[in-house]
Each structure stands twice: as structure tokens, then as C-alpha cells.
Design a protein around this motif. Structure first.
Motif, PDB file in Angstrom:
ATOM      1  N   TRP A 118       4.957  29.758  -0.530  1.00 61.28           N
ATOM      2  CA  TRP A 118       5.153  30.583  -1.603  1.00 61.28           C
ATOM      3  C   TRP A 118       4.098  31.486  -1.840  1.00 61.28           C
ATOM      4  O   TRP A 118       4.179  32.672  -1.892  1.00 61.28           O
ATOM      5  CB  TRP A 118       5.142  29.795  -2.968  1.00 61.28           C
ATOM      6  N   ALA A 119       2.880  31.077  -1.400  1.00 67.19           N
ATOM      7  CA  ALA A 119       1.704  31.890  -1.494  1.00 67.19           C
ATOM      8  C   ALA A 119       1.606  32.658  -0.115  1.00 67.19           C
ATOM      9  O   ALA A 119       1.043  33.804  -0.372  1.00 67.19           O
ATOM     10  CB  ALA A 119       0.374  31.217  -1.189  1.00 67.19           C
ATOM     11  N   ASN A 152       0.764  -1.114   0.031  1.00 68.05           N
ATOM     12  CA  ASN A 152      -0.093   0.052  -0.058  1.00 68.05           C
ATOM     13  C   ASN A 152       0.670   1.154  -0.018  1.00 68.05           C
ATOM     14  O   ASN A 152       0.490   2.216   0.218  1.00 68.05           O
ATOM     15  CB  ASN A 152      -0.958   0.111   1.207  1.00 68.05           C
ATOM     16  N   ARG A 153       2.286   1.187   0.124  1.00 67.17           N
ATOM     17  CA  ARG A 153       2.948   2.438  -0.049  1.00 67.17           C
ATOM     18  C   ARG A 153       3.039   2.915  -1.324  1.00 67.17           C
ATOM     19  O   ARG A 153       3.082   2.453  -2.234  1.00 67.17           O
ATOM     20  CB  ARG A 153       4.515   1.986   0.290  1.00 67.17           C
ATOM     21  N   ASN A 154       2.591   4.600  -1.044  1.00 69.25           N
ATOM     22  CA  ASN A 154       2.484   5.344  -2.454  1.00 69.25           C
ATOM     23  C   ASN A 154       3.836   6.054  -2.795  1.00 69.25           C
ATOM     24  O   ASN A 154       3.999   6.953  -1.674  1.00 69.25           O
ATOM     25  CB  ASN A 154       1.341   6.291  -2.130  1.00 69.25           C
ATOM     26  N   PRO A 155       4.562   6.115  -3.844  1.00 65.32           N
ATOM     27  CA  PRO A 155       5.806   6.581  -3.834  1.00 65.32           C
ATOM     28  C   PRO A 155       5.787   8.138  -4.240  1.00 65.32           C
ATOM     29  O   PRO A 155       6.541   8.794  -4.013  1.00 65.32           O
ATOM     30  CB  PRO A 155       6.549   5.694  -5.238  1.00 65.32           C
ATOM     31  N   PHE A 156       4.406   8.767  -4.544  1.00 67.94           N
ATOM     32  CA  PHE A 156       4.449  10.081  -4.792  1.00 67.94           C
ATOM     33  C   PHE A 156       3.791  10.805  -3.538  1.00 67.94           C
ATOM     34  O   PHE A 156       3.432  11.912  -3.641  1.00 67.94           O
ATOM     35  CB  PHE A 156       3.191  10.354  -6.027  1.00 67.94           C
ATOM     36  N   ALA A 157       3.467  10.174  -2.523  1.00 69.06           N
ATOM     37  CA  ALA A 157       2.913  10.738  -1.634  1.00 69.06           C
ATOM     38  C   ALA A 157       3.947  11.843  -0.818  1.00 69.06           C
ATOM     39  O   ALA A 157       3.335  13.158  -0.501  1.00 69.06           O
ATOM     40  CB  ALA A 157       2.513   9.898  -0.523  1.00 69.06           C
ATOM     41  N   LEU A 158       4.954  11.461  -0.540  1.00 65.99           N
ATOM     42  CA  LEU A 158       5.925  12.252  -0.003  1.00 65.99           C
ATOM     43  C   LEU A 158       6.245  13.605  -0.914  1.00 65.99           C
ATOM     44  O   LEU A 158       6.274  14.791  -0.451  1.00 65.99           O
ATOM     45  CB  LEU A 158       7.417  11.639   0.400  1.00 65.99           C
ATOM     46  N   PRO A 159       6.777  13.552  -2.168  1.00 63.57           N
ATOM     47  CA  PRO A 159       6.763  14.643  -3.197  1.00 63.57           C
ATOM     48  C   PRO A 159       5.662  15.537  -3.111  1.00 63.57           C
ATOM     49  O   PRO A 159       5.594  16.846  -3.361  1.00 63.57           O
ATOM     50  CB  PRO A 159       7.156  13.973  -4.410  1.00 63.57           C
ATOM     51  N   GLY A 160       4.232  14.914  -3.181  1.00 64.42           N
ATOM     52  CA  GLY A 160       3.047  15.463  -3.274  1.00 64.42           C
ATOM     53  C   GLY A 160       3.036  16.532  -2.000  1.00 64.42           C
ATOM     54  O   GLY A 160       2.704  17.641  -1.864  1.00 64.42           O
ATOM     55  N   LEU A 161       3.253  15.950  -0.767  1.00 62.76           N
ATOM     56  CA  LEU A 161       3.241  16.570   0.494  1.00 62.76           C
ATOM     57  C   LEU A 161       4.290  17.788   0.395  1.00 62.76           C
ATOM     58  O   LEU A 161       4.089  18.930   0.891  1.00 62.76           O
ATOM     59  CB  LEU A 161       3.394  15.638   1.544  1.00 62.76           C
ATOM     60  N   ILE A 215       5.601  19.305  -2.131  1.00 61.80           N
ATOM     61  CA  ILE A 215       4.926  20.330  -3.101  1.00 61.80           C
ATOM     62  C   ILE A 215       3.835  21.289  -2.288  1.00 61.80           C
ATOM     63  O   ILE A 215       3.781  22.620  -2.710  1.00 61.80           O
ATOM     64  CB  ILE A 215       4.455  19.936  -4.442  1.00 61.80           C
ATOM     65  N   VAL A 216       2.794  20.550  -1.991  1.00 60.54           N
ATOM     66  CA  VAL A 216       1.764  21.400  -1.173  1.00 60.54           C
ATOM     67  C   VAL A 216       2.226  22.120  -0.109  1.00 60.54           C
ATOM     68  O   VAL A 216       2.131  23.529  -0.006  1.00 60.54           O
ATOM     69  CB  VAL A 216       0.863  20.387  -0.370  1.00 60.54           C
ATOM     70  N   ILE A 217       3.488  21.799   0.842  1.00 63.85           N
ATOM     71  CA  ILE A 217       3.994  22.825   1.662  1.00 63.85           C
ATOM     72  C   ILE A 217       4.653  23.950   1.013  1.00 63.85           C
ATOM     73  O   ILE A 217       4.592  25.038   1.415  1.00 63.85           O
ATOM     74  CB  ILE A 217       4.959  22.085   2.639  1.00 63.85           C
ATOM     75  N   ALA A 218       5.455  23.720  -0.050  1.00 62.29           N
ATOM     76  CA  ALA A 218       6.162  24.814  -0.720  1.00 62.29           C
ATOM     77  C   ALA A 218       5.123  25.636  -1.452  1.00 62.29           C
ATOM     78  O   ALA A 218       5.441  26.910  -1.266  1.00 62.29           O
ATOM     79  CB  ALA A 218       6.738  24.115  -1.987  1.00 62.29           C
TER      80      ALA A 218
END
Length: 424
Positions: free
Chosen positions: A104-105, A86-95, A97-100
Motif C-alpha cells: 500500500w505504501a 510454541n506456535r503463534n496463531p497471530f504470526a501469519l495474519p501479522g505477516l 498485514i505487514v506485506i499489505a
């Protein structure tokens, strides 16, 4: 019964998990509240508030669950290692990106002060001018440059320059200005302070080069300031600098130091000359009205004399006409009356005396006019003047005079008509 009341049989802490007493936590791990737990309570039951380490561990477990990682425990993994699948390899980069994006906003918010205006540049191109208040622009894309539009900026210069009459003069000048157009102030001129300094120097040299030195040092300073202000504003408008001049002040004007004493003497001489001129003007203003008044009085006297002569001539003409009318009516009577009036007028003005004497009496001449004049002069100086004049005459002359007067009075009755009137 309260959960912590003494003697209670089955009491549980409301902040603790009731099903985690020495058993499994559902994931194959032993509960933390079993004997020898981290919270330091002995026994299987945990009756205290939740531990900070336990809450942090729960947060880490939830974060690992979101990122697809399995939980660590002492036992074997349940479900045949299903947590690895069930591990998602895009979860950490997505998080990340959201934080970045959130960071930025948040960086795009800024506050514009009441005295400022913000010039927005997007990739170096002008976009807009923002007003005071809380604003947001995309960071790293838009560049906002703040410009104070209410502050009065100042600039001063001291320059030595050549005048129109080929003299050197030192002029100290100051200028105050404000930003009128923030867009032009930011975009059209690279360094507005240096630009206005150069423009002020150029305008000042142009005006001073067309003016005589004596005007710059004395009465022409106000004209010099206004001329420099108008020329400098025209330069800034041609540059498109977005600057509006407030005032131009000529602080001081002086000759060069080696010759300043000589110029001070010249200025004092000019002031003395002007003072003398002013005194002459004041004297003229005092004399001219008086002379004009005297001239007007003479003119009026001449007019009065003319009117009196004309009136007298008219009166004499009217009198002659009246006499002519009466003469036409009675010529003899009017001729006699006119003769008597004329003789009375003539003899009234002569100092001579006429005596009617007999033919045998001698005619004696006495200077009665001189005697009367002398006696009158002596009478004015002393009261006994008449007695002194009589004493100066000869007694024989006085006796003959008395006899003559007596004989003339006695013969006046008989010879009253002895006087001949001539001209008849």
C-alpha cells in the motif's frame, strides 16, 4: 594446505557444514549429506557448493519457525512436542498485514511531470496542488488528478447566425486557451471543453447579432474577434473555469451559399466605390494645393500693387510739396517750367503734327499717322516698303509737300514766336 589439494587427509568443503556427516542435524533428522543425498555425491562427505534445494528447505524451515510450526523429519519430535506449544496463531495474519502495508505504501508514490500540476482530493475534498517532482499520497484515500498547464488547447466552430440587419452569415471561428488555475479547472466545471464551446457560441452570437452583415464581411472582422474574446473571457471568469484565453481568430466570414454570388457583386461594387473615392481624394490633394498657391500668389500681387500705388502716391505728394516750396520762392519761373513740361507730355502722346507756315501758303493735311502705320507694317514684311509707299503717292502732292517744307524752314527764323500759348 588447500582444502581440495590431492592427498589431503582431512579436507572439508568451506561451503558445507562440517558437523553434518551422516549424523543427526540437531532436530532428530538425518543429514542430507549422508550416502545417497540429493546432491548426487556418494559417500559421507559433501565437498561441493551448497545445493539450491537445500537452501530453499532451510528458508522454509526458518519461515515455519517464525510462524511457530514444527519441522518435519523422519524421527520423533524432541522435547515432548514442545514445538506445537510454541506456535503463534497471530504470526501469519501479522505477516500478511505487514506485506499489505508495504504494498500500500509503495502504491502511494507517483511522479508529477514538469508541465503538469496535481490536484489532490482526499475523499473528494480539495486538499492541495502539488508541483512537479516525486510525490507521495496515501493511496485509496487521496485522489490525484493531473492537469497539463502548459499545453495550448484549441477549439473551432462554424455557425450560421442572424445579424443586426436581419441577414444570415456563416462565421468560422477558432479559440486557443490554457489552464490558468488547476483547482478551478478540475472542481468548478464538470466538462471544461463543453463549457468553453457553449460559452464561445453564446459570445459569438451576441456580438454578431449586434453587427451589420457588411461590417462582418469586410472591415469589421478584427473588431468582431476582439469583442468575442473579451466577452468570452468574462463568461469563463464568471464560471470560475480556471481558463485563460490566448487568441481568438475569425477564420472566415461569408454569406450563405445560395446568395454568395450576389454578395460578391455587392462587395465588388463597394470596392469600386471606395477606389473612386480614393482617386477623387488624390485628385483633390493634387489640385487644392495648386489652387491655394495661385490664390496666395494673387494675394501677394495685390499686396505688392497696393504697396506700389501707395508708394507712388506718397512720392507724388512729396514731389508736389517740393514744387510748392519752389513755386512759393519763384512763381513765374515755376509756372513757365510747369507749362512746358505739361505741353511736352501732352504733345508727346498725340499723333498730330503742327507746322509753322506763312500766312500766304496753303495749309495741307496729310494722314501722316496712317501713312506711318502703313509704311511701318510694310517695312516689317519687306525691305523695300518705303519705296512702295512713295510710289503710291501723287507726284504733284509730293512736289507741293517739298515746297511747303522748304518755305517753312525759311520762314521759321522770322516767325519763331508766332505760336500762341493759350491758358496764360
Amino acid at each position: 594446505m588447500a582444502w581440495n589439494e590431492p592427498g589431503g587427509g582431512n579436507q572439508h568443503d568451506p561451503w558445507s557444514s562440517g558437523g553434518r556427516r551422516g549424523g543427526n542435524d540437531g532436530d532428530g533428522n538425518r543429514g542430507n549429506n549422508s550416502g545417497g543425498g540429493n546432491n548426487g555425491n556418494k559417500g559421507g562427505d559433501n565437498q561441493g557448493p551448497p545445493d539450491l534445494d537445500e537452501a530453499l528447505k532451510k528458508f522454509q524451515d526458518k519461515l515455519n519457525g517464525m510462524l511457530g510450526g514444527g519441522k518435519k523429519g523422519g524421527g520423533k519430535k524432541t522435547g515432548g512436542g514442545g514445538s506445537d506449544k510454541n506456535r503463534n496463531p497471530f504470526a501469519l495474519p501479522g505477516l500478511l498485514i505487514v506485506i499489505a502495508l508495504a504494498v500500500w505504501a509503495a502504491m502511494g508514490f507517483y511522479l508529477v511531470d514538469q508541465s503538469e500540476r496535481g490536484v489532490v482530493l482526499r475523499f473528494g475534498e480539495y486538499q492541495d496542488v502539488v508541483n512537479p517532482g516525486l510525490q507521495w499520497n496515501p493511496p485509496l484515500i487521496d485522489d490525484v488528478r493531473m492537469v497539463n498547464v502548459t499545453r495550448v488547447r484549441s477549439l473551432s466552430q462554424t455557425q450560421s447566425m442572424l445579424t443586426r440587419d436581419e441577414n444570415i452569415v456563416e462565421v468560422e471561428i477558432s479559440a486557443q486557451y490554457q489552464v490558468a488555475n488547476p483547482r478551478d479547472f478540475v472542481l468548478n466545471v464538470r466538462d471544461p471543453a463543453i463549457s468553453i464551446e457553449n460559452a464561445l457560441d453564446s459570445a459569438l452570437r451576441h456580438v454578431v447579432g449586434g453587427t451589420d452583415m457588411i461590417d462582418i464581411l469586410t472591415s469589421g472582422r478584427e473588431i468582431l474577434g476582439s469583442s468575442v474574446a473579451s466577452r468570452l473571457q468574462s463568461y469563463l471568469d464568471n464560471y470560475g473555469a480556471g481558463i485563460r484565453l490566448q487568441t481568438i481568430n475569425i477564420e472566415s466570414t461569408s454569406a450563405p451559399a445560395p446568395v454568395i454570388d450576389a454578395f460578391d457583386d455587392v462587395i465588388r461594387a463597394r470596392e469600386d466605390r471606395q477606389r473612386t473615392i480614393n482617386q477623387g481624394i488624390a485628385y483633390a490633394n493634387a489640385i487644392i494645393p495648386e489652387a491655394q498657391g495661385q490664390a496666395q500668389r494673387i494675394v501677394e500681387q495685390g499686396q505688392g500693387y497696393r504697396e506700389s500705388v501707395v508708394a507712388e502716391a506718397q512720392g507724388q505728394a512729396n514731389r508736389f510739396n517740393s514744387l510748392l516750396t519752389e513755386y512759393s520762392n519763384a512763381p513765374e519761373i515755376m509756372r513757365e517750367r510747369m507749362y512746358l513740361d505739361t505741353m511736352e507730355e501732352v504733345f508727346g502722346k498725340t499723333p498730330k503734327v503742327l507746322l509753322d507756315v506763312s500766312e500766304n501758303a496753303p495749309l495741307m493735311y496729310l494722314p501722316l499717322d496712317q501713312m506711318s502705320g502703313r509704311s511701318g507694317a510694310q517695312g516689317r514684311t519687306s525691305t523695300g516698303g518705303s519705296a512702295n509707299s512713295d510710289e503710291q503717292l501723287d507726284p504733284s502732292v509730293l512736289e507741293r509737300l517739298r515746297n511747303t517744307q522748304g518755305s517753312s524752314s525759311s520762314s521759321s527764323n522770322t516767325n519763331s514766336s508766332s505760336i500762341r500759348r493759350e491758358g496764360r
